[in-house]
Scaffold this motif. Structure first.
Motif, PDB file in Angstrom:
ATOM      1  N   HIS A  87       0.834  -1.200   0.000  1.00 45.76           N
ATOM      2  CA  HIS A  87       0.000   0.000   0.000  1.00 45.76           C
ATOM      3  C   HIS A  87       0.871   1.253   0.000  1.00 45.76           C
ATOM      4  CE1 HIS A  87      -3.371  -2.614   0.708  1.00 45.76           C
ATOM      5  NE2 HIS A  87      -2.754  -3.140   1.748  1.00 45.76           N
ATOM      6  N   ASN A  88       1.860   1.263  -0.867  1.00 45.70           N
ATOM      7  CA  ASN A  88       2.805   2.373  -0.821  1.00 45.70           C
ATOM      8  C   ASN A  88       2.601   3.397  -1.931  1.00 45.70           C
ATOM      9  OD1 ASN A  88       3.687   0.823  -2.903  1.00 45.70           O
ATOM     10  ND2 ASN A  88       5.530   0.064  -1.854  1.00 45.70           N
ATOM     11  N   VAL A  89       1.507   3.231  -2.700  1.00 49.81           N
ATOM     12  CA  VAL A  89       1.140   4.291  -3.659  1.00 49.81           C
ATOM     13  C   VAL A  89      -0.346   4.607  -3.493  1.00 49.81           C
ATOM     14  CG1 VAL A  89       2.869   3.667  -5.389  1.00 49.81           C
ATOM     15  CG2 VAL A  89       0.603   2.623  -5.487  1.00 49.81           C
ATOM     16  N   PHE A  90      -0.746   5.789  -3.967  1.00 49.20           N
ATOM     17  CA  PHE A  90      -2.168   6.125  -4.017  1.00 49.20           C
ATOM     18  C   PHE A  90      -2.700   5.570  -5.332  1.00 49.20           C
ATOM     19  CE2 PHE A  90      -0.235   9.680  -1.593  1.00 49.20           C
ATOM     20  CZ  PHE A  90      -0.859   9.454  -0.381  1.00 49.20           C
ATOM     21  N   ILE A  91      -3.421   4.429  -5.247  1.00 51.77           N
ATOM     22  CA  ILE A  91      -3.754   3.729  -6.492  1.00 51.77           C
ATOM     23  C   ILE A  91      -4.707   4.508  -7.396  1.00 51.77           C
ATOM     24  CG2 ILE A  91      -3.278   1.355  -5.776  1.00 51.77           C
ATOM     25  CD1 ILE A  91      -6.209   1.103  -5.052  1.00 51.77           C
ATOM     26  N   SER A  92      -5.556   5.350  -6.828  1.00 57.84           N
ATOM     27  CA  SER A  92      -6.524   6.037  -7.687  1.00 57.84           C
ATOM     28  C   SER A  92      -5.977   7.368  -8.195  1.00 57.84           C
ATOM     29  CB  SER A  92      -7.837   6.249  -6.931  1.00 57.84           C
ATOM     30  OG  SER A  92      -7.621   7.065  -5.806  1.00 57.84           O
ATOM     31  N   LEU A  93      -4.817   7.766  -7.704  1.00 60.77           N
ATOM     32  CA  LEU A  93      -4.215   9.013  -8.185  1.00 60.77           C
ATOM     33  C   LEU A  93      -3.238   8.705  -9.319  1.00 60.77           C
ATOM     34  CD1 LEU A  93      -5.448  10.047  -5.510  1.00 60.77           C
ATOM     35  CD2 LEU A  93      -3.405  11.411  -5.195  1.00 60.77           C
ATOM     36  N   SER A  94      -3.090   9.662 -10.215  1.00 57.20           N
ATOM     37  CA  SER A  94      -2.156   9.450 -11.309  1.00 57.20           C
ATOM     38  C   SER A  94      -0.731   9.459 -10.764  1.00 57.20           C
ATOM     39  CB  SER A  94      -2.314  10.551 -12.364  1.00 57.20           C
ATOM     40  OG  SER A  94      -1.800  11.757 -11.869  1.00 57.20           O
ATOM     41  N   GLU A  97       0.277  12.850  -9.745  1.00 60.97           N
ATOM     42  CA  GLU A  97      -0.382  13.272  -8.501  1.00 60.97           C
ATOM     43  C   GLU A  97       0.249  12.589  -7.293  1.00 60.97           C
ATOM     44  OE1 GLU A  97      -4.867  14.364 -10.092  1.00 60.97           O
ATOM     45  OE2 GLU A  97      -4.408  12.309  -9.546  1.00 60.97           O
TER      46      GLU A  97
END
Lengths: 234, 337
Positions: A87-94, A97
């Motif tokens: 969970h080390n990225v914001f999956i819904s953000l580009s 972003e």
């Protein structure tokens, strides 16, 4: 005295301690790797250094300053960067972003930093408009590392950056990590792929059951027959 | 040929325009529910009452303005009062967050606790509203009633059927479009909006990135109160303001949010229109439309209604159940903001 050091850390999540008198440190421009068998407390030791684990004993010094009581987000402000294992990225953000959010605490112009990350990871520039959740595992790890680099941390902490990526991608990631270290960033990472990680490491920590078992240069640990037999599979 | 146009005008007048209006109201309501769900992670049952509260404040200010003789003819005075209603509702919502929800957030209570707490908030707010403005119908609409009245339309076109556009319908649809564009611009192009999406996507990582959760929560409530007040006021302008009605609105609003995919703002908007049009299409009396489209002389006895209007609420319930059984993620893959 190392630039970042967790000294004689003892602590755990509940009543039982996971770490016992464990010491981990890293210097600027250096790569330190924590290896050890499953359940040795590798990730826990890293979390302790970052303030995600309450310590009963010991202290964490960063650039000579005692940061033991600071919260993780306060340590980010001080110049520590952390890339969690999952969970080390914001999956819904580009992708872009994600990088912008990495620089959230900065008020200045961040375009140069974004360009730097794109130089380091050219594939991210191509995919900058894509949601990070649509990227492959290796690309996601690049986003995760890139996000943490946006604050220009003096220390970058990576929790198993190569978990679940192919050997080719792993080699490439290690190359990038070497490149980051050359920018005078201290790198502390936990790795499952002990052999490959020790090959690029200046310093290696072998943990067993939350205790320091061996501490030496990466090269020396690889040469140590006991370490080879017990932890590196021969 | 003229019969087909007459039938179309009839459908436009009684189905398309009311559907777009009602759908816009539901969409604005569902957006509020979705924002709370994806940022604060609970289903806010007090949202209907928040709408009623916002509408109530707007009505009180409207009356004040009307007494002072202020008006913006031909637009309804309520539009002028709306900003005051919004500010009041924001203050009230933040007060409730500070005094009620903040405590449970600190204790990291589970979503179900929040849900039950929000039901409590719903009853308290409902009581407060009826205490202040009473349980009765309140009419606060003024200004021009129609942009195009049925009679004008008939005279202009020479058709038998009139296609009327009421002022409140036009105001509702246009306001909804403007608000939705503003909201999406905010979420996708401002630093604060992006930080809200990031927080809703991955709370821990947002913390690590230095995003202040208290600020995100506060901004969420500000947006929710704004959306609720606008939705509540538009609904009240279009139909009438009756406190109990807003509690009943909760079902179609939740149905809209879930049908669209909980947590997805685009889905909430789509869901709003799906629910609105389903209710209208299934309860519309098609008798006259069919008469226009069939050769003369055919007598139709019944109203040609699929369901009686009493079943309107049941329609959203049925759609909700079908969606949950067939496609639990909603029309749009349920994701974060």
């Amino acid at each position: 005295m190392s630039f970042l050091i967790g000294q004689q850390m003892t602590g755990g999540y509940g009543a039982a301690d996971i770490l016992h008198d464990c010491t981990i440190g890293v210097d600027k421009g250096e790569i330190a790797v924590i290896v050890g068998p499953n359940g040795a407390g590798k990730s826990t030791a890293m979390k302790a250094v970052f303030g995600m684990l309450p310590l009963r004993h010991g202290q964490v010094l960063f650039d000579g300053e005692d940061v033991t009581l600071l919260k993780p987000e306060e340590r980010v402000l001080k110049g520590m960067g952390f890339v969690p294992q999952t969970h080390n990225v914001f999956i819904s953000l580009s992708v872009e972003e994600n990088l912008e959010m990495g620089a959230f605490i900065r008020q200045d112009d961040i375009r140069d930093s974004i360009a730097q990350v794109y130089d380091l990871f050219p594939i991210l520039k191509e995919k900058r408009k894509q949601p990070a959740g649509q990227l492959s595992g290796g690309q996601r790890q690049q986003v995760a590392v890139g996000r943490a680099l946006m604050t220009h941390p003096k220390v970058l902490m990576l929790d198993e950056p190569t978990a679940g990526v192919s050997p080719i991608v792993m080699d490439e990631l290690f190359d990038r990590i070497l490149e980051i270290a050359r920018l005078d960033v201290a790198i502390l990472m936990v790795e499952q792929n002990a052999k490959q990680a020790l090959e690029i490491a200046d310093k290696g920590y072998v943990l067993v059951q939350g205790r320091n078992r061996f501490t030496d240069s990466g090269e020396a640990l690889l040469a140590n027959s006991e370490v080879r037999r017990a932890f590196l599979g021969g | 040929m003229i019969d087909v146009i007459n039938a179309a005008a009839l459908l436009g007048n009684f189905l398309v325009i009311p559907g777009l209006t009602y759908g816009s109201q539901l969409a604005l309501g569902a957006l509020g529910v979705t924002l709370v769900y994806s940022v604060l992670r609970f289903s806010n049952f007090a949202h209907g009452e928040t709408m009623a509260f916002g509408a109530m404040l707007t009505i009180l200010v409207t009356w004040g303005l009307q007494a002072l003789g202020v008006s913006i003819q031909p637009l309804p005075t309520a539009l002028l009062a709306l900003p005051f209603g919004i500010i009041g509702t924001i203050a009230f919502t933040l007060l409730i967050d500070r005094s009620v929800y903040a405590y449970h957030r600190q204790r990291k209570a589970s979503p179900v606790v929040f849900l039950i707490v929000s039901i409590g908030v719903m009853f308290v707010m409902g009581g407060l509203i009826r205490f202040i403005i009473g349980p009765n119908d309140q009419i606060f609409f003024d200004g021009a009633r129609f942009i195009i009245s049925a009679r004008d339309f008939k005279r202009m076109t020479g058709l038998e059927e009139g296609l009327a556009i009421r002022m409140t319908q036009a105001v509702t649809i246009l306001t909804a479009i403007v608000i939705v564009i503003l909201l999406f611009w905010f979420l996708n192009h401002t630093r604060t909006g992006k930080s809200m999406r990031a927080y809703s996507d991955n709370e821990n990582l947002a913390l690590l990135s230095g995003i202040n959760p208290q600020r995100v929560v506060m901004i969420t409530w500000i947006l929710v109160a704004t959306l609720a007040t606008i939705a509540g006021t538009l609904y009240g302008l279009d139909k009438s303001f009756k406190p109990f009605v807003y509690m009943q609105l909760l079902l179609p609003i939740f149905a809209s949010a879930i049908v669209g995919g909980v947590g997805n703002p685009l889905g909430a908007i789509a869901g709003g229109y799906v629910i609105a049009f389903s209710e209208l299409i299934l309860t519309f009396a098609y008798k006259k439309v069919i008469q226009y489209l069939t050769p003369d002389g055919i007598e139709i006895e019944s109203l040609m209604q699929i369901l009686g209007t009493d079943y309107k609420i049941a329609v959203s319930f049925i759609i909700l159940v079908i969606v949950l059984v067939v496609r639990p993620t909603g029309l749009f893959q349920g994701k974060t903001l």
